[in-house]
Structures are given as structure tokens and as C-alpha cells.
Scaffold this active site. Sequence first.
Site, PDB file in Angstrom:
ATOM      1  N   GLY A  41       0.833  -1.211   0.000  1.00  0.00           N
ATOM      2  CA  GLY A  41       0.000   0.000   0.000  1.00  0.00           C
ATOM      3  C   GLY A  41       0.862   1.253   0.000  1.00  0.00           C
ATOM      4  N   ALA A  42       1.837   1.293   0.891  1.00  0.00           N
ATOM      5  CA  ALA A  42       2.711   2.469   0.993  1.00  0.00           C
ATOM      6  C   ALA A  42       3.501   2.664  -0.303  1.00  0.00           C
ATOM      7  CB  ALA A  42       3.658   2.310   2.176  1.00  0.00           C
ATOM      8  N   ASP A 252       4.491  -2.719  -7.483  1.00  0.00           N
ATOM      9  CA  ASP A 252       3.836  -1.602  -6.778  1.00  0.00           C
ATOM     10  C   ASP A 252       4.044  -0.294  -7.531  1.00  0.00           C
ATOM     11  OD1 ASP A 252       3.135  -3.406  -4.809  1.00  0.00           O
ATOM     12  OD2 ASP A 252       4.958  -3.026  -3.652  1.00  0.00           O
TER      13      ASP A 252
HETATM   14  P1  ATP Z   1       7.470  -7.370  -7.051  1.00  0.00           P
HETATM   15  O1  ATP Z   1       6.626  -8.412  -6.351  1.00  0.00           O
HETATM   16  O2  ATP Z   1       8.945  -7.674  -7.026  1.00  0.00           O
HETATM   17  O3  ATP Z   1       7.129  -5.987  -6.662  1.00  0.00           O
HETATM   18  P2  ATP Z   1       5.934  -8.161  -9.341  1.00  0.00           P
HETATM   19  O4  ATP Z   1       6.230  -9.622  -9.514  1.00  0.00           O
HETATM   20  O5  ATP Z   1       4.628  -7.785  -8.778  1.00  0.00           O
HETATM   21  O6  ATP Z   1       7.121  -7.438  -8.596  1.00  0.00           O
HETATM   22  P3  ATP Z   1       6.901  -7.789 -12.012  1.00  0.00           P
HETATM   23  O7  ATP Z   1       6.030  -8.433 -13.015  1.00  0.00           O
HETATM   24  O8  ATP Z   1       8.175  -8.464 -11.653  1.00  0.00           O
HETATM   25  O9  ATP Z   1       6.030  -7.429 -10.748  1.00  0.00           O
HETATM   26  O10 ATP Z   1       7.293  -6.332 -12.504  1.00  0.00           O
HETATM   27  C1  ATP Z   1       6.315  -5.316 -12.674  1.00  0.00           C
HETATM   28  C2  ATP Z   1       6.707  -4.462 -13.839  1.00  0.00           C
HETATM   29  O11 ATP Z   1       7.980  -3.852 -13.557  1.00  0.00           O
HETATM   30  C3  ATP Z   1       6.934  -5.199 -15.152  1.00  0.00           C
HETATM   31  O12 ATP Z   1       5.728  -5.425 -15.855  1.00  0.00           O
HETATM   32  C4  ATP Z   1       7.842  -4.219 -15.870  1.00  0.00           C
HETATM   33  O13 ATP Z   1       7.089  -3.124 -16.345  1.00  0.00           O
HETATM   34  C5  ATP Z   1       8.746  -3.746 -14.737  1.00  0.00           C
HETATM   35  N1  ATP Z   1       9.940  -4.595 -14.568  1.00  0.00           N
HETATM   36  C6  ATP Z   1      10.146  -5.556 -13.652  1.00  0.00           C
HETATM   37  N2  ATP Z   1      11.366  -6.126 -13.794  1.00  0.00           N
HETATM   38  C7  ATP Z   1      11.955  -5.492 -14.818  1.00  0.00           C
HETATM   39  C8  ATP Z   1      13.236  -5.593 -15.465  1.00  0.00           C
HETATM   40  N3  ATP Z   1      14.147  -6.502 -15.056  1.00  0.00           N
HETATM   41  N4  ATP Z   1      13.491  -4.775 -16.498  1.00  0.00           N
HETATM   42  C9  ATP Z   1      12.590  -3.853 -16.927  1.00  0.00           C
HETATM   43  N5  ATP Z   1      11.367  -3.692 -16.358  1.00  0.00           N
HETATM   44  C10 ATP Z   1      11.051  -4.492 -15.317  1.00  0.00           C
HETATM   45  O1  RIB Z   2       5.760  -5.529  -3.140  1.00  0.00           O
HETATM   46  C1  RIB Z   2       6.905  -5.308  -2.369  1.00  0.00           C
HETATM   47  C2  RIB Z   2       6.526  -5.224  -0.916  1.00  0.00           C
HETATM   48  O2  RIB Z   2       6.017  -6.470  -0.486  1.00  0.00           O
HETATM   49  C3  RIB Z   2       7.695  -4.931  -0.005  1.00  0.00           C
HETATM   50  O3  RIB Z   2       7.906  -3.557   0.191  1.00  0.00           O
HETATM   51  C4  RIB Z   2       7.318  -5.679   1.274  1.00  0.00           C
HETATM   52  O4  RIB Z   2       7.005  -4.822   2.333  1.00  0.00           O
HETATM   53  C5  RIB Z   2       6.144  -6.573   0.906  1.00  0.00           C
HETATM   54  O5  RIB Z   2       4.991  -6.094   1.435  1.00  0.00           O
END
Ligand code: ATP
Ligand code: RIB
Length: 306
Positions: A41-42, A252
Site C-alpha cells: 500500500g505504501a 507496486d
Molecule cells: P514485485 O513483487 O517484485 O514488486 P511483481 O512480480 O509484482 O514485482 P513484475 O512483473 O516483476 O512485478 O514487474 C512489474 C513491472 O515492472 C513489469 O511489468 C515491468 O514493467 C517492470 N519490470 C520488472 N522487472 C523489470 C526488469 N528486469 N526490467 C525492466 N522492467 C522491469
Molecule cells: O511488493 C513489495 C513489498 O512487499 C515490499 O515492500 C514488502 O514490504 C512486501 O509487502
Amino acid sequence: MGRVFVAGSINMDVVATADRHPKVGETVAGNAVLYFPGGKGANQAVASAKLGASTTLIGRLGQDAFGDELKAFLATEGIDLSFVRQTAGAHTGTAIITVAKADNTIVVIPGANALVDAADVAGVMLGKGDIAVSQFEIPLATIDAFLERARTAGAMTILNPAPALTFDRKLLDLVDALVLNETELGLLAGGGVRESADDARFIDAARSLQTSPDQTICVTLGQRGVVALVGGAPLIIPGRMVAAIDTTGAGDCFVGALAAQLADGAAMRDALEYANAAASICVQRMGAAPSMPTAEEVEALSKRAL
Ligand code: ATP
Ligand code: RIB
């Protein structure tokens, strides 16, 4: 211009960096221990505020040192904190994160986040043109109450069903845009959608989640970018080629940027392109909330080729 309202978690991220992740039962020597503001959320609220949207966060902190520190940080980011309460009887949410080779593992201890309830969202004054955003690190009943309230008020709703968990699908009826990664999609759509699946497979899985034909479903695929259904039509946005150092908070950043753009009146397709660019900046920095980019940084990037 509309406003962005984020109902969600606030955590202190305690990050250990190492050259590689330990296997189960193994100990590895780390390089550093770092403390970053985080929580889905933050993080989403910080991204939205830094990208220029008037942003309100709804959530809870403990009455402890982490709570004080996080509140001060969020205030300096210009976020309206009038719906963030410091609560006795629970510690501030804490995430224990390991980062190695730009990838992470996370254990979240919810603490005060688990106490965010329907009364906390009851007084939020949303209206037409506003964007309501939530994720799965606060109780599902609270998310349901928040999205219902937003719908009734004519606001647009975005749900990021992360981290992956099973829930009553009726919640999806309250969602205008669903943003999820491949793990969350795999759980929701079933049928073993793998990371390596082709775009058509992701589009089929996304379509299987739709509860109305105009509902946007957006699947984030890390460095591969985004596959989405917008107005019933497929949209593929390639990831930007960058050197990632820490992907924590990338999803996020994407959600917060999307919300800020939609609040500014952008079309869904343009807003998703913008969010993809914003998130590619986030992954080039350590930490979650502090790695969110400014509008100037995204603008500079958008002028460059992929
Ligand atoms: P997290 O849980 O680590 O916050 P997530 O799994 O919810 O991430 P991802 O699909 O990994 O989300 O990444 C979200 C978006 O961030 C991707 O759709 C892309 O736009 C960008 N992104 C993530 N990793 C990369 C990368 N290695 N290079 C460029 N863009 C990236
Ligand atoms: O999506 C990343 C977040 O997941 C981290 O900031 C951690 O606090 C967990 O909630």
C-alpha cells in the site's frame, strides 16, 4: 484531475543482500542489512504521489519506532495521512527480505496491517474521477468494503491481488482494472500458466478472469513487460532493457503509476505504457518505496527509444 486513494499495507522492509539466496536449511554470508520503507500500500501511494497525483493512504502502523519513522517518511513524500492510524496492541508491519542477483524472497509479518478494518475506509470521501487502489496485505473484508464504497461513489477501482492467495471471486465484480503478476495469475486462472508461456496463453488466462467485457486485466511479466486485455482487445507492451539491481516494489511502482495516470485522465493503454516505463526505473534502484521515480524521470525516459 482525480485523486488516488490507496487502502493497503505499510511495512518496514529489513533487507539482507547476498551473492546468492540460501537453500532451505543452508546459511550463506550476506553483504549488508538495510532498512527501507515498504509495504504494498505504501509503495503504491509513494509512486502515485511522486508521479504527481494527489494521494491519500488508508492503513495502520504500530505505536513504535518503525511506525514513527514510516509516518515521517510518508509525510515527506506528500501523501495525505489523515486515514493512517498508529494502533496500540500491534507492531508495525515488517517484511524480512533477501535480495540476491536482483531477485528477492520476502516474508511479511502483518502486525498492524491485519487490523485495518471496514471502519477505517468508511469515512473516505471518494468521487467520480477518483481512483481507488488496494492489494492483499490487509484483510479481504476491508478491501471488499473499500471497493464497494468506491464503486458506489463512481470512482474507478484497481485491485492488485498480491501476494497470491485464494479469495471469494465475487470481489472481482467490484474491480475495473486487475493488475497481477504471473504467480497470481497462475493461482487465479489455474491450468498451470508458466512464466515461459507465450503471449496468447497469457491473454487466454487473462480473459478467463474477466467478470465483465470492459474490465481491464493486466499481467506484469517482469523484464518481459506486460500483457493486457483492454476494452476486450489484447495489448502487449515489451519490457524496457535495463540493468535491474533490485526488483522489490516493481509491481507496486507499476500500480501506483497506473493509478496516477488514470487520475490525470489518461487512456488505459497510455497509462499502462507509462507504468511500464516507471517500473523499469524502479528496478534499477535498491529498496521499495525509496526507489519510486519522479514524473520528470519517467518523462525523460519516455523520450528515449526502448
Ligand atoms: P514485485 O513483487 O517484485 O514488486 P511483481 O512480480 O509484482 O514485482 P513484475 O512483473 O516483476 O512485478 O514487474 C512489474 C513491472 O515492472 C513489469 O511489468 C515491468 O514493467 C517492470 N519490470 C520488472 N522487472 C523489470 C526488469 N528486469 N526490467 C525492466 N522492467 C522491469
Ligand atoms: O511488493 C513489495 C513489498 O512487499 C515490499 O515492500 C514488502 O514490504 C512486501 O509487502
